[in-house]
Design a protein around this motif. Structure first.
Motif, mmCIF file in Angstrom:
data_model
loop_
_atom_site.group_PDB
_atom_site.id
_atom_site.type_symbol
_atom_site.label_atom_id
_atom_site.label_comp_id
_atom_site.label_asym_id
_atom_site.label_seq_id
_atom_site.Cartn_x
_atom_site.Cartn_y
_atom_site.Cartn_z
ATOM 1 N N GLU A 27 8.311 -3.561 -4.517
ATOM 2 C CA GLU A 27 6.886 -3.735 -4.864
ATOM 3 C C GLU A 27 6.221 -2.403 -5.203
ATOM 4 O O GLU A 27 5.592 -2.277 -6.274
ATOM 5 C CB GLU A 27 6.152 -4.456 -3.726
ATOM 6 N N PRO A 28 6.306 -1.355 -4.364
ATOM 7 C CA PRO A 28 5.685 -0.093 -4.771
ATOM 8 C C PRO A 28 6.369 0.558 -5.969
ATOM 9 O O PRO A 28 5.716 1.228 -6.768
ATOM 10 C CB PRO A 28 5.790 0.786 -3.512
ATOM 11 N N LEU A 29 7.687 0.345 -6.112
ATOM 12 C CA LEU A 29 8.374 0.885 -7.286
ATOM 13 C C LEU A 29 7.872 0.187 -8.550
ATOM 14 O O LEU A 29 7.690 0.831 -9.593
ATOM 15 C CB LEU A 29 9.889 0.720 -7.137
ATOM 16 N N ALA A 30 7.627 -1.108 -8.472
ATOM 17 C CA ALA A 30 7.053 -1.833 -9.607
ATOM 18 C C ALA A 30 5.669 -1.287 -9.954
ATOM 19 O O ALA A 30 5.313 -1.164 -11.134
ATOM 20 C CB ALA A 30 6.974 -3.324 -9.299
ATOM 21 N N CYS A 59 -0.585 -3.159 -9.703
ATOM 22 C CA CYS A 59 0.721 -3.821 -9.563
ATOM 23 C C CYS A 59 1.509 -3.724 -10.866
ATOM 24 O O CYS A 59 0.946 -3.535 -11.941
ATOM 25 C CB CYS A 59 0.531 -5.274 -9.163
ATOM 26 N N GLY A 60 2.830 -3.878 -10.750
ATOM 27 C CA GLY A 60 3.658 -3.703 -11.934
ATOM 28 C C GLY A 60 4.830 -4.652 -12.018
ATOM 29 O O GLY A 60 4.968 -5.583 -11.222
ATOM 30 N N PRO A 61 5.734 -4.408 -12.995
ATOM 31 C CA PRO A 61 6.830 -5.328 -13.326
ATOM 32 C C PRO A 61 8.017 -5.238 -12.366
ATOM 33 O O PRO A 61 8.719 -4.224 -12.329
ATOM 34 C CB PRO A 61 7.220 -4.908 -14.738
ATOM 35 N N PHE A 62 8.267 -6.310 -11.627
ATOM 36 C CA PHE A 62 9.406 -6.345 -10.703
ATOM 37 C C PHE A 62 10.750 -6.238 -11.429
ATOM 38 O O PHE A 62 11.653 -5.546 -10.945
ATOM 39 C CB PHE A 62 9.349 -7.619 -9.863
ATOM 40 N N PRO A 63 10.958 -6.924 -12.575
ATOM 41 C CA PRO A 63 12.267 -6.801 -13.232
ATOM 42 C C PRO A 63 12.616 -5.358 -13.595
ATOM 43 O O PRO A 63 13.770 -4.940 -13.443
ATOM 44 C CB PRO A 63 12.103 -7.673 -14.484
ATOM 45 N N ALA A 113 4.731 1.747 -9.575
ATOM 46 C CA ALA A 113 4.997 2.985 -10.300
ATOM 47 C C ALA A 113 5.405 2.692 -11.746
ATOM 48 O O ALA A 113 4.973 3.381 -12.680
ATOM 49 C CB ALA A 113 6.089 3.783 -9.582
ATOM 50 N N CYS A 114 6.204 1.656 -11.939
ATOM 51 C CA CYS A 114 6.660 1.283 -13.285
ATOM 52 C C CYS A 114 5.525 0.788 -14.172
ATOM 53 O O CYS A 114 5.644 0.820 -15.408
ATOM 54 C CB CYS A 114 7.744 0.207 -13.194
ATOM 55 N N GLU A 115 4.435 0.334 -13.572
ATOM 56 C CA GLU A 115 3.314 -0.153 -14.369
ATOM 57 C C GLU A 115 2.782 0.934 -15.299
ATOM 58 O O GLU A 115 2.281 0.644 -16.393
ATOM 59 C CB GLU A 115 2.196 -0.651 -13.440
ATOM 60 N N ILE A 116 2.910 2.185 -14.909
ATOM 61 C CA ILE A 116 2.470 3.286 -15.767
ATOM 62 C C ILE A 116 3.218 3.259 -17.098
ATOM 63 O O ILE A 116 2.639 3.536 -18.163
ATOM 64 C CB ILE A 116 2.664 4.633 -15.045
ATOM 65 N N LEU A 117 4.491 2.909 -17.059
ATOM 66 C CA LEU A 117 5.280 2.832 -18.292
ATOM 67 C C LEU A 117 4.803 1.705 -19.195
ATOM 68 O O LEU A 117 5.005 1.756 -20.415
ATOM 69 C CB LEU A 117 6.764 2.622 -17.960
ATOM 70 N N GLU A 118 4.172 0.678 -18.613
ATOM 71 C CA GLU A 118 3.623 -0.431 -19.388
ATOM 72 C C GLU A 118 2.279 -0.049 -20.012
ATOM 73 O O GLU A 118 1.898 -0.567 -21.057
ATOM 74 C CB GLU A 118 3.417 -1.652 -18.485
ATOM 75 N N GLN A 119 1.559 0.856 -19.374
ATOM 76 C CA GLN A 119 0.188 1.170 -19.779
ATOM 77 C C GLN A 119 0.070 2.394 -20.676
ATOM 78 O O GLN A 119 -0.917 2.533 -21.401
ATOM 79 C CB GLN A 119 -0.673 1.402 -18.523
ATOM 80 N N THR A 133 -2.177 -11.041 -12.341
ATOM 81 C CA THR A 133 -2.530 -10.101 -11.267
ATOM 82 C C THR A 133 -4.047 -9.959 -11.141
ATOM 83 O O THR A 133 -4.533 -9.391 -10.168
ATOM 84 C CB THR A 133 -1.907 -8.716 -11.505
ATOM 85 N N HIS A 134 -4.783 -10.488 -12.106
ATOM 86 C CA HIS A 134 -6.251 -10.474 -12.048
ATOM 87 C C HIS A 134 -6.813 -11.895 -11.978
ATOM 88 O O HIS A 134 -7.993 -12.113 -12.282
ATOM 89 C CB HIS A 134 -6.820 -9.727 -13.249
ATOM 90 N N CYS A 135 -5.979 -12.834 -11.564
ATOM 91 C CA CYS A 135 -6.376 -14.240 -11.463
ATOM 92 C C CYS A 135 -7.715 -14.377 -10.724
ATOM 93 O O CYS A 135 -7.944 -13.745 -9.692
ATOM 94 C CB CYS A 135 -5.291 -15.009 -10.714
ATOM 95 N N ALA A 136 -8.587 -15.223 -11.269
ATOM 96 C CA ALA A 136 -9.909 -15.429 -10.655
ATOM 97 C C ALA A 136 -9.804 -16.086 -9.282
ATOM 98 O O ALA A 136 -10.719 -15.982 -8.466
ATOM 99 C CB ALA A 136 -10.772 -16.286 -11.574
#
Length: 331
Positions: free
Chosen positions: A147-150, A279-283, A152-158, A103-106
């Motif tokens: 996509e927006p739900l993912a 951005c966050g995890p689609f699965p 939101a889920c990124e917070i759970l990863e961080q 997601t941070h690809c150069a």
């Protein structure tokens, strides 16, 4: 195909050729697309993007460029919006892709945001590696929120959610609503702080407590160990710093065009941890939709035909409106 493109800070409906497929890519027939605040900010100059808008979608794979991907044809799919080294065909990945953060690809391009035509069209093209299959039991009207739900889920990863008993979500818009639901599904008591009673009512229906932004209670210092700022405006950060306890965590979710005039001393004095989150995890998002633990469909305000995209964008900016969707008619 019909597409809605940016034109002089507005939207124009035009006929365009179908996207050309590279090896490893898929042509997706768009079934529904969602209007996001980022789309509106792009029309105000964010990222200086020119082309077909839109990055939230659910569709059906119509064609693939490589024989090995034929199993995708006919499948419903949603797509990650960041096109990174693998999808763009670079044999030698950049340092970010090697570190596992594409997601941070150069070389990153972003669907409907940076350098790649978006989802406000009858068809779009994406690398197959970006696609995720939609479970059979998840309707299009829910899948379009993936996509927006993912995000939101990124917070759970961080964030170590188990270190917190409750969380505040500042903002009552579309992303804030999804964040509140995700945190609630994760077992936290969640308080949404907003200024629109109708939107706060939607949160309460999802077992989320609410406070009016103008109430003294909402302005009280040092209340929450975890605060998520999702107002979509520069004003939210100052409140987030105030209501978060010393050594608490503030997650920044807003993206907007322009500068935020804020004091940073509370971050140092209170020793706050500030996390940017995108951005966050689609699965994980699809699993929440499949289980029914998060149902975003009550957030849909209206569905417009793609040919009425300009009217839909205007409607999406009206007070009290939540998610507005576009449905291509495909002739």
């Amino acid at each position: 195909m019909l597409a809605a493109i940016t034109r002089r800070n507005g939207i124009a409906i035009v006929q365009k050729p179908l996207p050309r497929l590279r090896p490893g890519w898929a042509l997706v027939r768009v079934r529904l697309a969602g209007i996001c605040n980022t789309d509106i900010e792009i029309l105000r100059g964010y990222h200086d993007f020119h082309g077909t808008l839109g990055h939230e979608f659910v569709g059906e794979v119509l064609r693939v460029a490589s024989a090995k991907d034929r199993a995708w044809v006919g499948r419903r799919a949603v797509g990650e919006i960041n096109l990174a080294c693998a999808g763009l065909g670079f044999r030698k990945p950049c340092s970010y892709c090697r570190r596992g953060i594409p997601t941070h690809c150069a070389r990153r391009r972003v669907l409907g945001i940076i350098g790649h035509e978006g989802a406000f069209a009858e068809y779009l093209a994406l690398p197959v590696v970006n696609l995720h299959r939609v479970p059979a039991g998840v309707p299009d009207e829910a899948a379009v929120f993936t996509e927006p739900l993912a995000a939101a889920c990124e917070i759970l990863e961080q964030v170590n959610i188990r270190a917190h008993r409750e969380a505040a979500v500042i903002g009552d818009g579309k992303l804030a609503q999804l964040i509140a639901r995700v945190l609630r599904a994760a077992g936290l008591r969640v308080v949404m702080i907003g200024k629109h009673e109708g939107k706060l009512r939607l949160a309460r229906l999802a077992d989320v407590a609410t406070m009016s932004l103008t109430s003294p209670r909402a302005q009280r210092s040092n209340q929450f160990s975890l605060t998520v700022e999702a107002t979509g405006s520069p004003s939210g950060l100052a409140l987030a710093q105030r209501i978060t306890v010393p050594r608490g965590t503030v997650v920044l979710k807003s993206t907007f065009h322009g500068a935020a005039d804020v004091e940073t001393w509370p971050i140092a004095v209170k020793e706050l941890t500030v996390i940017g989150s995108r951005c966050g995890p689609f699965p994980r998002a699809l699993a929440l939709l499949r289980s029914g633990r998060v149902d975003p469909r009550p957030l849909i305000s209206r569905i417009f035909s793609l040919k009425d995209a300009a009217k839909a964008i205007r409607h999406a900016q009206q007070s009290g409106v939540m998610k507005v969707l576009l449905r291509p008619e495909h002739g």
